[in-house]
Motif scaffolding. Structure first.
Motif, PDB file in Angstrom:
ATOM      1  N   ARG A 175      16.875 -13.946  28.815  1.00 34.66           N
ATOM      2  CA  ARG A 175      16.453 -15.270  28.897  1.00 34.66           C
ATOM      3  C   ARG A 175      14.979 -15.377  28.842  1.00 34.66           C
ATOM      4  N   LEU A 176      14.456 -14.235  29.367  1.00 37.70           N
ATOM      5  CA  LEU A 176      12.840 -14.428  29.271  1.00 37.70           C
ATOM      6  C   LEU A 176      12.362 -14.244  28.078  1.00 37.70           C
ATOM      7  N   LEU A 177      13.215 -13.540  27.027  1.00 35.62           N
ATOM      8  CA  LEU A 177      12.697 -13.355  25.505  1.00 35.62           C
ATOM      9  C   LEU A 177      13.001 -14.916  24.985  1.00 35.62           C
ATOM     10  N   HIS A 178      13.674 -15.671  25.702  1.00 35.87           N
ATOM     11  CA  HIS A 178      13.723 -16.980  25.057  1.00 35.87           C
ATOM     12  C   HIS A 178      12.851 -18.009  25.626  1.00 35.87           C
ATOM     13  N   THR A 179      11.858 -17.285  26.381  1.00 30.22           N
ATOM     14  CA  THR A 179      10.748 -18.373  26.936  1.00 30.22           C
ATOM     15  C   THR A 179       9.541 -18.626  25.743  1.00 30.22           C
ATOM     16  N   ARG A 180       8.879 -19.619  25.962  1.00 30.33           N
ATOM     17  CA  ARG A 180       7.728 -19.665  25.162  1.00 30.33           C
ATOM     18  C   ARG A 180       6.793 -18.490  24.968  1.00 30.33           C
ATOM     19  N   PHE A 221       8.572 -12.238  20.597  1.00 32.65           N
ATOM     20  CA  PHE A 221       9.265 -10.872  20.392  1.00 32.65           C
ATOM     21  C   PHE A 221      10.553 -10.797  20.154  1.00 32.65           C
ATOM     22  N   HIS A 222      11.227 -11.815  20.275  1.00 37.11           N
ATOM     23  CA  HIS A 222      12.823 -11.907  20.037  1.00 37.11           C
ATOM     24  C   HIS A 222      13.069 -12.334  18.676  1.00 37.11           C
ATOM     25  N   LEU A 223      12.189 -13.297  18.083  1.00 42.21           N
ATOM     26  CA  LEU A 223      12.418 -13.714  16.646  1.00 42.21           C
ATOM     27  C   LEU A 223      12.815 -12.807  15.650  1.00 42.21           C
ATOM     28  N   PRO A 224      12.295 -11.622  15.617  1.00 46.05           N
ATOM     29  CA  PRO A 224      12.656 -10.435  14.585  1.00 46.05           C
ATOM     30  C   PRO A 224      14.279 -10.370  14.801  1.00 46.05           C
ATOM     31  N   HIS A 225      15.003 -10.329  15.736  1.00 50.45           N
ATOM     32  CA  HIS A 225      16.236  -9.902  16.048  1.00 50.45           C
ATOM     33  C   HIS A 225      17.000 -11.233  15.810  1.00 50.45           C
ATOM     34  N   HIS A 226      16.431 -12.255  15.849  1.00 49.25           N
ATOM     35  CA  HIS A 226      17.240 -13.872  15.487  1.00 49.25           C
ATOM     36  C   HIS A 226      17.323 -13.988  13.936  1.00 49.25           C
ATOM     37  N   ARG A 227      16.426 -13.383  13.327  1.00 54.95           N
ATOM     38  CA  ARG A 227      16.391 -13.490  11.838  1.00 54.95           C
ATOM     39  C   ARG A 227      17.950 -13.140  11.158  1.00 54.95           C
TER      40      ARG A 227
END
Length: 261
Positions: A120-125, A130-136
């Protein structure tokens, strides 16, 4: 085994850590890929969740990011080893099978709490970059399980440290955490529903829920269980990804018509 772990040198701990994490990643990831991409579809068992194609170069990128995560997780074994060396944590020798089973159950529950909080913290502004590479990996593969930015790997990789300082665990209980975590993670990222007959709320439906998280980006922040998403009202509807999938194929059909005209 706990005494052996404590007696290793720092270099030996990190070396064994690298071998351990690389091995479970390749074995679990490879087996899940073979099962869900080849054997199970051939047998008519289960179904693909997201029929969209993988992004160009996706597997290469997942392996590259995962190699860095394995380096962090493997060398990071120095931290639980350091807690034992400093006397801040103790590994219980000769634990009974019943005690180990209860400890593993407690660690599985804690793993879900820890994962939800950090996810949840990784989806904060502040932390989402830092989480976007995983969501690619919008359409996921088992090899996306460790495809993290180094900051995300550090956040998720510290899961056993707090339990170690509040309870004297068996070595085998602690060693089970990366094993069951990666096992369930591979299933969650397989883009394959192994048990279509169970309800969306069932913990066997974790691959459905995590597929939705990647397809929709927000929601379904939990790991294997659903209690954290239920508690904080972050669970997605079971059909949340369908508009995204339909839009993709509609746009692909439109492009195909234009190119043929």
């Amino acid at each position: 085994m706990g005494a052996t772990f404590a007696s290793l040198s720092a270099i030996e701990v990190m070396a064994w850590g690298l071998v351990f994490f690389a091995s479970i990643y390749l074995v679990f990831g490879g087996l899940t890929w073979l099962l869900t991409r080849h054997l199970l579809p051939w047998l008519g068992i289960g179904r693909i969740l997201d029929p969209r194609p993988l992004a160009p170069g996706q597997l290469r990128r997942e392996f590259s990011l995962s190699a860095v995560s394995i380096l962090i997780f493997g060398t990071g074994m120095i931290f639980p080893w350091g807690l034992v060396q400093l006397g801040w944590a103790t590994l219980t020798p000769h634990a009974s099978a019943g005690r180990i089973a209860l400890e593993i159950l407690a660690l599985m529950i804690w793993n879900d709490v820890h994962f939800w909080i950090n996810h949840r913290l990784l989806h904060t502004r502040l932390l989402k970059r830092f989480h976007l590479p995983h969501h690619r990996s919008v359409v996921t593969t088992p090899f996306a399980t460790y495809a993290f930015h180094p900051v995300e790997a550090l956040m998720l990789g510290n899961v056993i440290l707090l339990p170690m300082v509040v309870h004297d665990f068996s070595f085998w209980s602690l060693a089970s955490v990366p094993v069951f975590s990666l096992f369930f993670n591979c299933i969650g990222h397989a883009n394959y529903d192994l048990w279509p007959q169970v309800s969306y709320s069932h913990w066997f439906a974790a691959s459905r829920r995590h597929h939705l998280h990647h397809a929709c980006y927000h929601g379904n922040f939990g790991f294997q269980f659903t209690f954290m998403d239920r508690l904080f009202r972050t669970r997605l509807n079971a059909d949340a990804a369908q508009p995204h999938i339909d839009r993709h194929f509609s746009q692909a059909a439109t492009r195909a018509r234009k190119s043929s005209s």
